[in-house]
Design a protein around this motif. Sequence first.
Motif, PDB file in Angstrom:
ATOM      1  N   UNK A  18      72.444  56.587  70.561  1.00 21.27           N
ATOM      2  CA  UNK A  18      71.350  57.140  69.769  1.00 21.27           C
ATOM      3  C   UNK A  18      70.239  57.635  70.694  1.00 21.27           C
ATOM      4  N   UNK A  19      69.254  58.271  70.064  1.00 19.88           N
ATOM      5  CA  UNK A  19      68.113  58.745  70.848  1.00 19.88           C
ATOM      6  C   UNK A  19      67.376  57.577  71.485  1.00 19.88           C
ATOM      7  N   UNK A  20      67.316  56.439  70.772  1.00 21.04           N
ATOM      8  CA  UNK A  20      66.685  55.239  71.325  1.00 21.04           C
ATOM      9  C   UNK A  20      67.341  54.854  72.640  1.00 21.04           C
ATOM     10  N   UNK A  21      68.662  54.786  72.579  1.00 13.06           N
ATOM     11  CA  UNK A  21      69.408  54.344  73.759  1.00 13.06           C
ATOM     12  C   UNK A  21      69.221  55.330  74.901  1.00 13.06           C
ATOM     13  N   UNK A  22      69.193  56.616  74.555  1.00 16.18           N
ATOM     14  CA  UNK A  22      69.067  57.638  75.594  1.00 16.18           C
ATOM     15  C   UNK A  22      67.718  57.501  76.305  1.00 16.18           C
ATOM     16  N   UNK A  23      66.655  57.358  75.511  1.00 17.16           N
ATOM     17  CA  UNK A  23      65.323  57.246  76.102  1.00 17.16           C
ATOM     18  C   UNK A  23      65.231  56.015  77.011  1.00 17.16           C
ATOM     19  N   UNK A  24      65.722  54.894  76.503  1.00 22.00           N
ATOM     20  CA  UNK A  24      65.649  53.662  77.295  1.00 22.00           C
ATOM     21  C   UNK A  24      66.479  53.770  78.564  1.00 22.00           C
ATOM     22  N   UNK A  25      67.656  54.397  78.431  1.00 22.39           N
ATOM     23  CA  UNK A  25      68.517  54.509  79.615  1.00 22.39           C
ATOM     24  C   UNK A  25      67.868  55.410  80.658  1.00 22.39           C
ATOM     25  N   UNK A  26      67.267  56.505  80.203  1.00 22.64           N
ATOM     26  CA  UNK A  26      66.605  57.415  81.147  1.00 22.64           C
ATOM     27  C   UNK A  26      65.449  56.717  81.860  1.00 22.64           C
ATOM     28  N   UNK A  27      64.629  56.023  81.073  1.00 23.59           N
ATOM     29  CA  UNK A  27      63.495  55.307  81.677  1.00 23.59           C
ATOM     30  C   UNK A  27      63.995  54.277  82.682  1.00 23.59           C
ATOM     31  N   UNK A  43      56.893  51.639  76.167  1.00 22.20           N
ATOM     32  CA  UNK A  43      57.098  53.082  76.346  1.00 22.20           C
ATOM     33  C   UNK A  43      58.003  53.623  75.245  1.00 22.20           C
ATOM     34  N   UNK A  44      59.028  52.846  74.908  1.00 28.60           N
ATOM     35  CA  UNK A  44      59.974  53.277  73.877  1.00 28.60           C
ATOM     36  C   UNK A  44      59.288  53.347  72.508  1.00 28.60           C
ATOM     37  N   UNK A  45      58.400  52.373  72.232  1.00 27.77           N
ATOM     38  CA  UNK A  45      57.704  52.370  70.941  1.00 27.77           C
ATOM     39  C   UNK A  45      56.783  53.565  70.814  1.00 27.77           C
ATOM     40  N   UNK A  56      67.083  44.460  72.337  1.00 27.43           N
ATOM     41  CA  UNK A  56      65.760  44.229  71.743  1.00 27.43           C
ATOM     42  C   UNK A  56      65.295  45.447  70.941  1.00 27.43           C
ATOM     43  N   UNK A  57      65.583  46.651  71.469  1.00 25.10           N
ATOM     44  CA  UNK A  57      65.198  47.856  70.740  1.00 25.10           C
ATOM     45  C   UNK A  57      65.935  47.932  69.408  1.00 25.10           C
ATOM     46  N   UNK A  58      67.234  47.580  69.423  1.00 21.88           N
ATOM     47  CA  UNK A  58      68.034  47.650  68.195  1.00 21.88           C
ATOM     48  C   UNK A  58      67.503  46.667  67.164  1.00 21.88           C
ATOM     49  N   UNK A  59      67.147  45.461  67.608  1.00 19.30           N
ATOM     50  CA  UNK A  59      66.707  44.482  66.624  1.00 19.30           C
ATOM     51  C   UNK A  59      65.321  44.854  66.097  1.00 19.30           C
ATOM     52  N   UNK A  60      64.532  45.486  66.957  1.00 20.41           N
ATOM     53  CA  UNK A  60      63.216  45.923  66.470  1.00 20.41           C
ATOM     54  C   UNK A  60      63.358  47.044  65.441  1.00 20.41           C
TER      55      UNK A  60
END
Lengths: 175, 241
Positions: free
Chosen positions: A6-15, A49-51, B93-97
Amino acid sequence: MTIAGTADARLLRELHDEHANALWAFVVGLLDGDRGKAQDVVQETFLRAWRNPRVLDQSGGSARGWLFTVARRIVIDEWRAAHRRPELVTAEVPDRPDTDHATDADRIVDRQLVLSALRTLTTEHRAVLLECYFRGASVAQAAQALGLPEGTVKSRAHYALRALRAAIEDLGGIA
Amino acid sequence: MNAHDTGPTDRFDPADPFSADAGAYVLGALSADEERAFAAHLTGCDACSVRVAELSPAVGLLANVSEADLAALDGADSEANPVPSLLPALLRRAASERRRRRAGIAALGSVAAAAVIALVVVLGTQPWSHSGAQQPTAAARPMVAVAASSPLTAEAALNSRGWGTEISLDCHYRASAYPDAAATYQLEVVDSSGAGHKLGSWTVRPTGDTRFTSGTSLPLDEIRTVRIDLPDGTPVLQLSR
């Protein structure tokens, strides 16, 4: 549920891929080698940063400066909380509240920021600083020790100092 | 990050034999003779004085660390302190949030949920989406390129508001010219007296268009020019009234 892909995972992985090494070294240094605590702080920094990913866009291209500033904030807040507690227990009223703690904290943060900045320099630049600043060598002595012409030592000294200053600014600046 | 500085003091001046000495000078590494000569030169050379002023703070920074610290950076120290893999825990943690946030929204009553939807609809029809009618909205006009071959084009709409002037920009970034680069721009208005006012900066990504809305307390009729600059102040696009 998984967020892989997902976009979440992509952002976190890039950071993570771009900044985890530098941030980790910085935070472990701040926490005097406490890897468990460092892991919490680095994670919390990335999650902040992700939030709020817009913050990264608005920070003028330097996500790393933003991350370093947030990490140092988290660590300093924890130091403050830890220093406050014993004072409550002993009901001690310090004459100069917190100035010593603040100065200590600044010194520790500054030291780790300079080390983080030095990590971004090339080994050639670091070698010139080691000779000319820490070992007190003259240009001629450094040239001999490093096997370089004196002119090269001079220009490297110039560029090493410029790079150091730029790197510090990139990491959010001295406390 | 560094090495992109383009100021004249970043480079050495072939016509000035002292121009490469500033770094060694602030480190105290020049020989006694060279140091005397450089110090004498400084009194008459602005560029070298600027170099010294620029490099001195970095020497102050070095006082925070020791020779052993620096030596350790090039030693085996970094290998002895490997970075743990933080990513799996981060993703968890991101997923659970995310889950908690979704659950929070689902837990709202249907009335509240309807209110949220209504709010979204109202927001969605504000003037900046060009479909609302609550506030007068001027037509956007294309901005004129100042520099040749800018990858950025933009349309600007200026609207008089109770508090001043709202400026809405629609920016299109020609990605093909710079496939990987995001670029930062800043917005500036020039008032009727000729004074410039910086209104903020934003980043344009190669993927897609960017809308940037800003404002100034200047009344609309006191704005002479709206300009988009590079971070170093070089004008890129402008719109004059």
